[in-house]
Enzyme design. Structure first.
Site, PDB file in Angstrom:
ATOM      1  N   ASP A 156     -16.915 -42.100   0.968  1.00 17.47           N
ATOM      2  CA  ASP A 156     -15.519 -42.392   0.638  1.00 17.47           C
ATOM      3  C   ASP A 156     -15.379 -42.533  -0.880  1.00 17.47           C
ATOM      4  O   ASP A 156     -14.508 -41.940  -1.518  1.00 17.47           O
ATOM      5  CB  ASP A 156     -15.127 -43.701   1.350  1.00 17.47           C
ATOM      6  CG  ASP A 156     -13.640 -43.974   1.299  1.00 17.47           C
ATOM      7  OD1 ASP A 156     -12.898 -43.126   0.799  1.00 17.47           O
ATOM      8  OD2 ASP A 156     -13.224 -45.051   1.761  1.00 17.47           O
ATOM      9  N   ASP A 212     -26.014 -45.786  -6.511  1.00 19.17           N
ATOM     10  CA  ASP A 212     -25.561 -46.198  -7.849  1.00 19.17           C
ATOM     11  C   ASP A 212     -25.896 -45.124  -8.881  1.00 19.17           C
ATOM     12  O   ASP A 212     -25.084 -44.777  -9.743  1.00 19.17           O
ATOM     13  CB  ASP A 212     -26.146 -47.570  -8.234  1.00 19.17           C
ATOM     14  CG  ASP A 212     -27.590 -47.755  -7.804  1.00 19.17           C
ATOM     15  OD1 ASP A 212     -28.139 -46.864  -7.120  1.00 19.17           O
ATOM     16  OD2 ASP A 212     -28.194 -48.781  -8.150  1.00 19.17           O
ATOM     17  N   TYR A 228     -17.455 -49.208   8.154  1.00 15.90           N
ATOM     18  CA  TYR A 228     -16.030 -49.214   8.501  1.00 15.90           C
ATOM     19  C   TYR A 228     -15.804 -49.484   9.991  1.00 15.90           C
ATOM     20  O   TYR A 228     -14.725 -49.890  10.395  1.00 15.90           O
ATOM     21  CB  TYR A 228     -15.359 -47.885   8.109  1.00 15.90           C
ATOM     22  CG  TYR A 228     -15.277 -47.648   6.613  1.00 15.90           C
ATOM     23  CD1 TYR A 228     -15.759 -48.588   5.704  1.00 15.90           C
ATOM     24  CD2 TYR A 228     -14.722 -46.494   6.097  1.00 15.90           C
ATOM     25  CE1 TYR A 228     -15.698 -48.373   4.338  1.00 15.90           C
ATOM     26  CE2 TYR A 228     -14.650 -46.274   4.718  1.00 15.90           C
ATOM     27  CZ  TYR A 228     -15.149 -47.223   3.850  1.00 15.90           C
ATOM     28  OH  TYR A 228     -15.086 -47.017   2.499  1.00 15.90           O
ATOM     29  N   ASP A 253     -14.157 -39.334  -3.813  1.00 17.84           N
ATOM     30  CA  ASP A 253     -13.010 -39.504  -4.720  1.00 17.84           C
ATOM     31  C   ASP A 253     -13.444 -39.387  -6.180  1.00 17.84           C
ATOM     32  O   ASP A 253     -12.716 -38.849  -7.014  1.00 17.84           O
ATOM     33  CB  ASP A 253     -12.330 -40.856  -4.485  1.00 17.84           C
ATOM     34  CG  ASP A 253     -11.229 -40.743  -3.430  1.00 17.84           C
ATOM     35  OD1 ASP A 253     -11.233 -39.734  -2.686  1.00 17.84           O
ATOM     36  OD2 ASP A 253     -10.375 -41.636  -3.337  1.00 17.84           O
ATOM     37  N   LYS A 274     -29.125 -46.173  -0.090  1.00 15.60           N
ATOM     38  CA  LYS A 274     -29.499 -47.369  -0.854  1.00 15.60           C
ATOM     39  C   LYS A 274     -30.750 -47.921  -0.171  1.00 15.60           C
ATOM     40  O   LYS A 274     -30.786 -49.063   0.319  1.00 15.60           O
ATOM     41  CB  LYS A 274     -28.309 -48.357  -0.846  1.00 15.60           C
ATOM     42  CG  LYS A 274     -28.427 -49.518  -1.802  1.00 15.60           C
ATOM     43  CD  LYS A 274     -28.261 -49.137  -3.266  1.00 15.60           C
ATOM     44  CE  LYS A 274     -28.477 -50.372  -4.145  1.00 15.60           C
ATOM     45  NZ  LYS A 274     -28.822 -50.028  -5.537  1.00 15.60           N
TER      46      LYS A 274
END
Ligand code: NAD
Length: 388
Positions: free
Chosen positions: A272, A248, A165, A276, A216
């Site tokens: 992020d 994943d 980000y 959620d 990852k």
């Protein structure tokens, strides 16, 4: 006569006395929509806690968001920012009104001009999002009951200031022929990973002592560094069981067996998304608190505490909002910023008791549930304050 009280107990007693003498300065920024209603309930509960435990909370309210624009022409008025700077932590409601936001330029809108500005101003690098689904609210969770075990209880720790980000270069280039190339850069340094890992391990020590680090590492250079650094930091916390999981698989496991997780440690973008996803398991936005932490000074950490939801204009001003997210955010503040663990636990237990007694705001009400009674925002706050 020698003092027969063991040293550890004497130290604990002394700490209680010091807590008793201490004053904590809190900026209370309720904001817009349901912000004022749920903030009033959080303050009601904090006052009950203050009375029981004897410390002093110096809580000062100030306008932010549209309330700030209406009062002083800016979403984050100078006086509000000045108050935050001399406070020990910020208890925040939420800001933004979908009807009014589009009427002013993007950079002046409450979420950008107040929320993001405050996050930046106070260097809030660690975001803590607990998701707790009590067994009695299993009806509010989208997962089948058998996947919920004895109740879901996960803490997502998300790095908030690094990664994709914010990494540079970040741009979109014209590559001709009507085509473009968009570039985002994922970048982390060892110290950035170390400081968020310490936050996560310390949080795990206060919980069930298991940490799942998400990365990852099979594809990303960042993932390899992340895994190496987290493993190294973990050596300082031998009481915490560390496991690594690819993002994943983490996303899938949250749906298949959420009860396997205690603390999940994630870089910014993965956090992020997964926070959620985990939030959906909590049943209602009205139940989910959050903390964003900045620097630690002595034994106090500057923090910003807010419910996960927004201003909920559809139910604002009607005594319908669930105040639990705001109340649990204030409990996080007592624990994370001030180290008042017993007082924080008292609030959390009072929330559990109020729910177990059948109190339900509309978002968690199910007419088929025996013993459940529909209550308003202030009644829920009263029930929790009475149980502290
Ligand atoms: P929202 O979270 O305000 O509402 C989504 C749904 O959840 C609504 O149906 C609402 O009634 C419900 N809900 C949220 N909190 C609840 C509570 N405590 N009790 C019961 N129900 C609750 O999201 P939205 O509608 O997308 O956004 C509304 C405004 O809030 C927008 O202006 C948005 O920009 C702003 N917002 C602010 C923040 C923040 O300040 N951190 C976060 C998200 C959204």
């Amino acid at each position: 006569m020698s003092n027969k009280i063991p040293l550890s107990r004497r130290a604990k007693k002394l700490n209680c006395v010091l807590d008793f003498m201490k004053t904590y300065n809190i900026a209370a920024l309720a904001g817009d929509g349901i912000g004022n209603e749920v903030m009033a309930e959080a303050i009601k509960v904090l006052r009950a806690t203050e009375k029981k435990f004897g410390f002093t909370l110096n809580i000062t309210a100030a306008p932010v968001g549209w309330a700030g624009i209406d009062a002083a022409g800016k979403a984050l008025p100078d006086a509000t920012l000045a108050l935050c700077k001399k406070s020990d932590s910020i208890l925040f409601g939420s800001v933004g009104l979908p009807d009014r936001d589009p009427t002013i330029p993007k950079e002046e809108r409450p979420e950008r001009a107040a929320l993001l500005r405050l996050r930046k101003e106070f260097g809030l690098f660690a975001n803590l999002r607990p998701v707790k689904l009590p067994k009695v609210l299993s009806h509010a969770c989208p997962l089948a009951k058998e996947r919920q075990g004895d109740g879901i209880d996960i803490l997502v720790v998300r790095e908030l200031t690094g990664g994709m980000y914010f990494g540079q270069p970040k741009k979109t280039e014209d590559i001709g022929g009507g085509n473009f190339r968009a570039i985002d850069t994922m970048v982390y340094t060892t110290p950035e990973i170390e400081r968020i890992a310490h936050v996560a391990f310390k949080a795990a020590q206060l919980r069930r002592k298991k940490l799942t680090s998400i990365d990852k590492a099979n594809v990303l250079e960042n993932g390899i560094l992340w895994r190496e650094v987290v493993t190294r930091v973990g050596k300082n916390y031998p009481d915490v069981v560390l496991e690594h999981m690819f993002v994943d698989n983490g996303a899938m496991q949250l749906m298949l067996k959420p009860t396997q997780f205690d603390v999940m440690l994630c870089e910014n973008m993965f956090g992020d998304i997964l926070s959620d996803e985990a939030a959906a398991l909590g049943g209602s936005l009205g139940m989910l608190p959050s903390a964003s932490l900045g620097a630690t000074n002595g034994n106090q950490t500057f923090g910003f505490y807010e419910p996960a939801g927004g201003t909920a204009p559809d139910i604002a001003g009607k005594n319908l909002a669930n105040p639990i997210a705001q109340i649990l955010s204030s409990a996080m503040m007592l624990r994370q910023s001030f180290g008042l663990n017993d007082a924080a636990a008292a609030i959390e237990n009072a929330v559990t008791k109020a729910i177990e007694a059948g109190n339900r705001t509309g978002d968690i009400f199910n007419a088929a549930e025996t013993g459940a009674k529909r209550v308003g925002t202030s009644q829920m706050g009263d029930a929790i304050a009475a149980g502290v």
